[in-house]
Design a protein around this motif. Structure first.
Motif, mmCIF file in Angstrom:
data_model
loop_
_atom_site.group_PDB
_atom_site.id
_atom_site.type_symbol
_atom_site.label_atom_id
_atom_site.label_comp_id
_atom_site.label_asym_id
_atom_site.label_seq_id
_atom_site.Cartn_x
_atom_site.Cartn_y
_atom_site.Cartn_z
ATOM 1 N N ALA A 1 0.823 -1.212 0.000
ATOM 2 C CA ALA A 1 0.000 0.000 0.000
ATOM 3 C C ALA A 1 0.857 1.262 0.000
ATOM 4 O O ALA A 1 0.557 2.230 -0.711
ATOM 5 C CB ALA A 1 -0.934 -0.017 1.209
ATOM 6 N N ALA A 2 1.937 1.239 0.775
ATOM 7 C CA ALA A 2 2.811 2.419 0.826
ATOM 8 C C ALA A 2 3.465 2.670 -0.524
ATOM 9 O O ALA A 2 3.624 3.825 -0.952
ATOM 10 C CB ALA A 2 3.873 2.231 1.906
ATOM 11 N N ALA A 3 3.847 1.597 -1.221
ATOM 12 C CA ALA A 3 4.480 1.749 -2.524
ATOM 13 C C ALA A 3 3.486 2.248 -3.563
ATOM 14 O O ALA A 3 3.830 3.051 -4.441
ATOM 15 C CB ALA A 3 5.082 0.418 -2.968
ATOM 16 N N VAL A 4 2.234 1.793 -3.479
ATOM 17 C CA VAL A 4 1.187 2.269 -4.380
ATOM 18 C C VAL A 4 0.958 3.765 -4.163
ATOM 19 O O VAL A 4 0.845 4.546 -5.110
ATOM 20 C CB VAL A 4 -0.118 1.475 -4.176
ATOM 21 N N ALA A 5 0.900 4.160 -2.895
ATOM 22 C CA ALA A 5 0.698 5.573 -2.582
ATOM 23 C C ALA A 5 1.865 6.418 -3.095
ATOM 24 O O ALA A 5 1.664 7.520 -3.629
ATOM 25 C CB ALA A 5 0.533 5.750 -1.072
ATOM 26 N N ALA A 6 3.089 5.899 -2.944
ATOM 27 C CA ALA A 6 4.256 6.629 -3.432
ATOM 28 C C ALA A 6 4.220 6.754 -4.948
ATOM 29 O O ALA A 6 4.578 7.805 -5.514
ATOM 30 C CB ALA A 6 5.540 5.929 -2.986
ATOM 31 N N ALA B 1 1.521 6.835 -6.804
ATOM 32 C CA ALA B 1 0.479 7.810 -7.127
ATOM 33 C C ALA B 1 0.992 9.228 -6.921
ATOM 34 O O ALA B 1 0.732 10.132 -7.732
ATOM 35 C CB ALA B 1 -0.756 7.551 -6.272
ATOM 36 N N GLU B 2 1.731 9.450 -5.824
ATOM 37 C CA GLU B 2 2.295 10.766 -5.554
ATOM 38 C C GLU B 2 3.336 11.125 -6.607
ATOM 39 O O GLU B 2 3.425 12.275 -7.058
ATOM 40 C CB GLU B 2 2.929 10.784 -4.167
ATOM 41 N N ASN B 3 4.124 10.149 -7.030
ATOM 42 C CA ASN B 3 5.121 10.373 -8.076
ATOM 43 C C ASN B 3 4.437 10.794 -9.371
ATOM 44 O O ASN B 3 4.877 11.731 -10.050
ATOM 45 C CB ASN B 3 5.939 9.095 -8.283
ATOM 46 N N ALA B 4 3.344 10.100 -9.712
ATOM 47 C CA ALA B 4 2.597 10.459 -10.920
ATOM 48 C C ALA B 4 2.032 11.873 -10.822
ATOM 49 O O ALA B 4 2.095 12.659 -11.781
ATOM 50 C CB ALA B 4 1.474 9.447 -11.158
ATOM 51 N N ARG B 5 1.461 12.207 -9.671
ATOM 52 C CA ARG B 5 0.899 13.545 -9.484
ATOM 53 C C ARG B 5 1.976 14.616 -9.669
ATOM 54 O O ARG B 5 1.758 15.635 -10.341
ATOM 55 C CB ARG B 5 0.280 13.656 -8.097
ATOM 56 N N SER B 6 3.174 14.370 -9.088
ATOM 57 C CA SER B 6 4.251 15.363 -9.182
ATOM 58 C C SER B 6 4.745 15.528 -10.619
ATOM 59 O O SER B 6 5.304 16.567 -10.975
ATOM 60 C CB SER B 6 5.419 14.960 -8.280
ATOM 61 N N LEU B 7 4.516 14.499 -11.450
ATOM 62 C CA LEU B 7 4.945 14.560 -12.846
ATOM 63 C C LEU B 7 3.824 14.994 -13.786
ATOM 64 O O LEU B 7 3.986 14.975 -15.012
ATOM 65 C CB LEU B 7 5.479 13.187 -13.283
ATOM 66 N N GLY B 8 2.680 15.361 -13.205
ATOM 67 C CA GLY B 8 1.579 15.853 -14.017
ATOM 68 C C GLY B 8 0.636 14.789 -14.525
ATOM 69 O O GLY B 8 -0.085 15.018 -15.511
ATOM 70 N N HIS B 9 0.608 13.617 -13.870
ATOM 71 C CA HIS B 9 -0.276 12.525 -14.296
ATOM 72 C C HIS B 9 -1.253 12.199 -13.165
ATOM 73 O O HIS B 9 -1.225 11.089 -12.611
ATOM 74 C CB HIS B 9 0.536 11.283 -14.673
ATOM 75 N N ASP B 10 -2.077 13.139 -12.799
ATOM 76 C CA ASP B 10 -3.039 12.921 -11.711
ATOM 77 C C ASP B 10 -3.916 11.710 -12.002
ATOM 78 O O ASP B 10 -4.377 11.498 -13.136
ATOM 79 C CB ASP B 10 -3.918 14.164 -11.529
ATOM 80 N N GLY B 11 -4.163 10.929 -10.959
ATOM 81 C CA GLY B 11 -5.026 9.773 -11.093
ATOM 82 C C GLY B 11 -4.347 8.551 -11.681
ATOM 83 O O GLY B 11 -4.999 7.529 -11.916
ATOM 84 N N LYS B 12 -3.026 8.640 -11.878
ATOM 85 C CA LYS B 12 -2.286 7.499 -12.411
ATOM 86 C C LYS B 12 -1.177 7.099 -11.441
ATOM 87 O O LYS B 12 -1.083 7.641 -10.336
ATOM 88 C CB LYS B 12 -1.714 7.837 -13.800
ATOM 89 N N TRP B 13 -0.354 6.147 -11.855
ATOM 90 C CA TRP B 13 0.732 5.653 -11.014
ATOM 91 C C TRP B 13 2.014 5.677 -11.843
ATOM 92 O O TRP B 13 2.024 5.204 -12.988
ATOM 93 C CB TRP B 13 0.450 4.224 -10.540
ATOM 94 N N ALA B 14 3.085 6.226 -11.299
ATOM 95 C CA ALA B 14 4.347 6.354 -12.032
ATOM 96 C C ALA B 14 5.456 5.609 -11.298
ATOM 97 O O ALA B 14 5.685 5.843 -10.112
ATOM 98 C CB ALA B 14 4.725 7.826 -12.188
ATOM 99 N N ASN C 1 18.782 7.164 -3.147
ATOM 100 C CA ASN C 1 17.588 7.343 -3.974
ATOM 101 C C ASN C 1 16.438 6.511 -3.429
ATOM 102 O O ASN C 1 15.848 5.687 -4.130
ATOM 103 C CB ASN C 1 17.888 6.980 -5.433
ATOM 104 N N ILE C 2 16.092 6.736 -2.167
ATOM 105 C CA ILE C 2 14.953 6.081 -1.541
ATOM 106 C C ILE C 2 13.675 6.741 -2.067
ATOM 107 O O ILE C 2 13.602 7.970 -2.183
ATOM 108 C CB ILE C 2 15.030 6.214 -0.009
ATOM 109 N N VAL C 3 12.696 5.928 -2.406
ATOM 110 C CA VAL C 3 11.427 6.481 -2.886
ATOM 111 C C VAL C 3 10.778 7.290 -1.762
ATOM 112 O O VAL C 3 10.587 6.794 -0.656
ATOM 113 C CB VAL C 3 10.487 5.356 -3.353
ATOM 114 N N LYS C 4 10.442 8.539 -2.072
ATOM 115 C CA LYS C 4 9.884 9.414 -1.052
ATOM 116 C C LYS C 4 8.410 9.091 -0.821
ATOM 117 O O LYS C 4 7.634 8.999 -1.776
ATOM 118 C CB LYS C 4 10.029 10.873 -1.474
ATOM 119 N N PRO C 5 8.005 8.907 0.437
ATOM 120 C CA PRO C 5 6.590 8.608 0.711
ATOM 121 C C PRO C 5 5.741 9.863 0.594
ATOM 122 O O PRO C 5 6.269 10.987 0.567
ATOM 123 C CB PRO C 5 6.630 8.108 2.150
#
Length: 682
Positions: free
Chosen positions: A197-202, A204-217, A447-451
Motif C-alpha cells: 500500500a505504501a508503494a502504491v501511494a508513493a 500515485a504521488e510520483n505520478a501527481r508530481s509529474l503531471g499525471h493525476d489519477g495514475k501511477w508512475a 535514492n529512496i522512494v519518497k513517501p
C-alpha cells in the motif's frame, strides 16, 4: 563579480558551504577566478629562484587552488544531486575547461622539472612517511598525465582530455534525461497489483508530481533489474518495466550507445599515446591490482561457479512457475525477480514487503547506522537544525568522537527526485587536512522512494544495506587523519575505496544492531528472532544471480577498455559490441542482463570507474577477510573498531593500502572468505 560566497573560506562551522547564499550565478565566476588564482600560484612556484625543496614545491602545490577546490566540491555534488538546465549548461562548459586547466599544470615543463629534481634526490631529502609518499605520488601523477611526452604529443593529449571531459558530461546528462523519460506511467490500479500500500501511494504521488493525476508512475533506478520487478504481479507490466530499463541510451533516440563507443576509442588512443597497450592497463597501474592480468585472473576464477549457481537457481524458479496455475510460460528476465521473491518467501518464510514495517528510515538511521558506529567506534551524532544543506530535503548532522571532540559534519540526502541521478554515492564538500586546518564535511546521496507527505519512509532490505554502505564511505572521510589533502579520506586507489564501505554493511545484520533498529512502525515490536534467522538464510538465496549480473557489468566495462590503441575507433555498434563481449566472457545469459548496460553505465562513461568496476569485488576480497576477523577475534568490539580505524580508515592514501591491510591483518588478503560468502566454493 566582486562578491561571491566561494571567494572566501566559509565562516560557518567546519567551513560548511553557505548554501543559503549560493546561487547558480556564482559557479562560473568562481570556477574562472579559481583557475586564474591557481595558475598564478603555480607561476609563483616555477618563478622562484630558490632551488626546489619539498616545502617550496610540493607543499606549495598542495596549498594551491583553494578557491577552485571549494567551488568544484559544491558544484559537482549539485550536478549529481539537484541539477537543472542552468547547472547542466555550466557543467557542459566547465568540464573541458577544467581538463585543460589540469593539463596546464601537469604539462608545465618547469613545474615538472622541479618535481622531478626532488624525486631524483628523494633519498637525500630526509623525508619520512607521508612526506615521502606525497613526493612519490606527485611524480607519478605528472608522468601518468603526460609530462614526459614531446610537444606534439602533449598537444594531442590536451585535445583528447578536453573531448573526454565533454563526452563524459554529455553521457551523464543524457542518462539522467533518459532515466526520467523512461518512467513507466500506469493507468489502472490492476497494473500496480502486488505493490504494498505504501508503494502504491508513493507511485500515485510520483505520478501527481509529474503531471499525471489519477495514475501511477514507477521511476527507474540506475540499474538494469529494477527492484519493483520483485513485486509487480502483472507479467506484462514487468516486461514493460524491464524493457524501458534496458533500452535507455539505445534505439533511434538513444545517444549514449554511440557516445560510449566514442569515449572508449578516445581512451584507447590516449592510453597508446602514454605508452600503454590499452586503457585498462593504464587505469590499473596505480591501483592495488597493478596489472590487467591480475584483474582478469580474479574475475575469470569467479565466472564458471557463478554461472553454475545461477543456472541452478533458474531451474528452481522454473519449477515454481510451472507449479503455479498461471506459470506456464518460460522463465524470462522480467520474471526472475518476481519468482525469486516468491520462492524466497515460501522456502524461508520471508516476505520482503512484510519486512518494511520493521525498517523505517528514522529508526534505521539513528538506531541502526549511527548506533552501530557508536558501538564500534564510540562516535555520537546530533542533528544540526540550525545548519542548512543545498536542498530542503538535505539534513545536517554533527559527529563527535568518543572523547567528545568534534569530528566533522555529515549531510544526508536520502530521497529520489527528478533532478538527482540514480544510484548512491558519497562526496566530500570539505576534506580533512592538518596542513590546511580543515575538518571533514561529507555527504551521502541515496535514492529512496519518497513517501507521501506525513507518511513514514519504509525501506527495503537493500535500502538498509545502501544506508550502511554509504555511511561506511562517510566514516572513511570523517575519520581521516592526514596532513596533506592529497591523501584525505577516500583519496585511495579506486579498487580499495569500496573496502571500508563494504565492511560497514556487516553491522546491518549483527543481532545486537538489528534488534536495536528493526522495530515495527506501529507496535514497536522487535523483529522476531526466527524471522532474522530466516532472513540470514534467505540472503544466501539468489547469490548466483547477483554475482552473474555484477560480473557481466564488470567484464563489459573491461571489454570496452581492453581495446588496443591501434584498433580504437568510434565506428562500433555498442549493442553488438556488448553482446559479443558478454558471449566471450561466458556471461550471455538471456535471463540475467548485466547490472548496467552500456547505454546507462554511468560509473564508467560518466564517472571515475572506467576499467575499474571490477573494484567492487576486488575490494570485497578484503571486506570478506575483514568481516571474518571482526567475527572471529575475541577482542572487544570497540578495540577491534579502534584498530580498524587507526590502521586503515584514518590513514587514507598516506600509506600503501595493501601494506596497511597486511599490517592490520597480519598477512596478505585471502580470497576464500569471499568464495564462501558468495557460494563459489563448489
Amino acid at each position: 563579480m566582486t562578491s561571491n560566497p566561494f571567494f572566501e573560506r566559509s565562516t560557518l562551522p567546519y567551513e560548511l558551504p553557505a548554501f543559503a547564499e549560493i546561487g547558480d550565478e556564482h559557479y562560473l565566476p568562481a570556477f574562472e577566478r579559481g583557475m586564474v588564482e591557481q595558475l598564478g600560484e603555480i607561476a609563483a612556484i616555477t618563478a622562484s629562484e630558490e632551488p626546489p625543496t619539498f616545502g617550496n614545491t610540493i607543499v606549495a602545490l598542495e596549498s594551491s587552488g583553494a578557491l577552485l577546490t571549494r567551488v568544484s566540491n559544491v558544484f559537482f555534488n549539485i550536478a549529481g544531486s539537484d541539477s537543472n538546465a542552468r547547472t547542466e549548461a555550466i557543467e557542459a562548459e566547465i568540464s573541458p575547461r577544467l581538463a585543460a586547466h589540469r593539463d596546464a599544470i601537469h604539462l608545465d615543463p618547469e613545474l615538472f622539472g622541479r618535481v622531478e629534481s626532488l624525486y631524483e634526490r628523494r633519498a637525500d631529502l630526509g623525508l619520512e612517511g607521508e612526506q615521502a609518499r606525497l613526493l612519490e605520488q606527485y611524480y607519478l601523477r605528472f608522468v601518468r598525465a603526460g609530462a614526459r611526452l614531446d610537444a606534439a604529443q602533449q598537444e594531442r593529449l590536451r585535445e583528447l582530455n578536453a573531448q573526454l571531459a565533454s563526452a563524459a558530461t554529455e553521457f551523464g546528462q543524457n542518462n539522467l534525461a533518459a532515466t526520467n523519460a523512461a518512467t513507466l506511467v500506469l493507468d489502472s490500479a490492476e497494473e500496480v497489483a502486488g505493490l504494498a500500500a505504501a508503494a502504491v501511494a508513493a507511485a500515485a504521488e510520483n505520478a501527481r508530481s509529474l503531471g499525471h493525476d489519477g495514475k501511477w508512475a514507477l521511476s527507474l533506478q540506475n540499474v538494469s533489474n529494477q527492484p519493483v520487478l520483485a513485486e509487480l504481479a502483472d507479467r506484462e507490466v514487468r516486461r514493460r518495466m524491464l524493457a524501458v530499463s534496458l533500452g535507455r541510451g539505445f534505439g533511434d533516440t538513444g545517444r549514449n550507445g554511440p557516445l560510449a563507443a566514442r569515449i572508449a576509442a578516445l581512451r584507447a588512443e590516449r592510453a597508446a599515446l602514454l605508452g600503454y597497450p590499452d586503457h585498462a592497463s593504464y587505469a590499473v597501474e596505480d591501483q592495488t591490482a597493478k596489472t590487467a592480468p591480475a584483474v582478469e585472473e580474479m574475475l575469470g576464477r569467479l565466472v564458471a561457479p557463478a554461472v553454475a549457481n545461477a543456472e541452478r537457481e533458474a531451474d528452481e524458479l522454473a519449477v515454481a512457475m510451472r507449479a503455479d496455475a498461471t506459470g506456464t510460460a518460460e522463465l524470462r528476465s522480467w520474471d526472475w525477480q518476481f519468482w525469486s521473491e516468491r520462492v524466497r518467501a515460501e522456502r524461508f518464510s520471508v516476505d520482503a514487503e512484510a519486512l518494511r514495517p520493521y525498517l523505517e528510515l528514522e529508526r534505521v538511521l539513528w538506531d541502526g547506522v549511527f548506533f552501530a558506529a557508536g558501538q564500534v567506534y564510540g562516535i555520537t551524532v546530533r542533528e544540526r537544525d540550525d545548519l542548512i544543506g543545498y536542498h530542503p530535503e538535505v539534513r545536517v548532522f554533527e559527529v563527535f568522537d568518543a572523547d567528545g571532540a568534534a569530528l566533522g559534519l555529515f549531510l544526508g540526502d536520502f530521497f529520489t527526485r527528478p533532478s538527482k541521478r540514480g544510484g548512491a554515492w558519497m562526496n566530500e564538500l570539505v576534506s580533512q587536512s592538518r596542513l590546511l586546518g580543515q575538518r571533514p564535511v561529507v555527504v551521502n546521496n541515496l535514492n529512496i522512494v519518497k513517501p507521501p507527505e506525513g507518511e513514514p519512509a519504509l525501506l527495503t532490505w537493500d535500502n538498509v544495506r545502501t544506508l550502511f554502505h554509504e555511511f561506511g564511505h562517510a566514516l572513511h572521510g570523517l575519520f581521516s587523519d592526514v596532513t596533506y589533502p592529497f591523501f584525505a579520506g577516500t583519496e585511495v586507489p579506486r579498487d580499495f575505496v569500496e573496502f571500508p564501505s563494504q565492511v560497514n554493511e556487516m553491522w546491518m545484520a549483527r543481532p545486537e544492531i538489528l534488534a536495536n533498529y528493526a522495530k515495527h512502525i506501529d507496535t514497536g515490536e522487535q523483529i522476531p528472532a526466527a524471522l532474522v534467522e530466516r532472513l540470514a538464510a534467505a540472503e544466501r538465496f539468489g547469490e548466483g544471480f547477483r554475482t552473474v549480473e555484477y560480473l557481466a557489468a564488470a567484464l563489459l566495462d573491461w571489454a570496452w577498455h581492453r581495446i588496443p590503441g591501434a584498433e580504437a575507433t568510434a565506428d562500433v555498434d555498442a549493442e553488438e559490441f556488448e553482446a559479443d563481449a558478454l558471449s566471450k566472457a561466458g556471461l550471455a545469459l538471456a535471463a540475467i542482463p548485466p547490472r548496467y548496460r552500456t547505454g546507462y553505465f554511468a560509473h564508467i562513461f560518466a564517472g571515475g570507474y572506467a576499467a575499474g568496476y571490477y573494484s567492487y569485488i576486488w575490494s570485497e576480497v578484503l571486506d570478506a577477510d575483514t568481516v571474518q576477523w571482526f567475527s572471529d577475534s575475541a577482542a572487544p568490539i570497540r578495540d577491534k573498531g579502534e584498530a580498524f580505524r587507526r590502521e586503515l580508515l584514518a590513514r587514507g592514501g598516506s600509506v600503501d593500502p595493501l601494506e596497511a591491510f597486511e599490517s592490520f591483518r597480519g598477512r596478505a588478503p585471502e580470497i576464500e572468505p569471499l568464495l564462501i560468502r558468495r557460494g563459489l566454493t563448489a
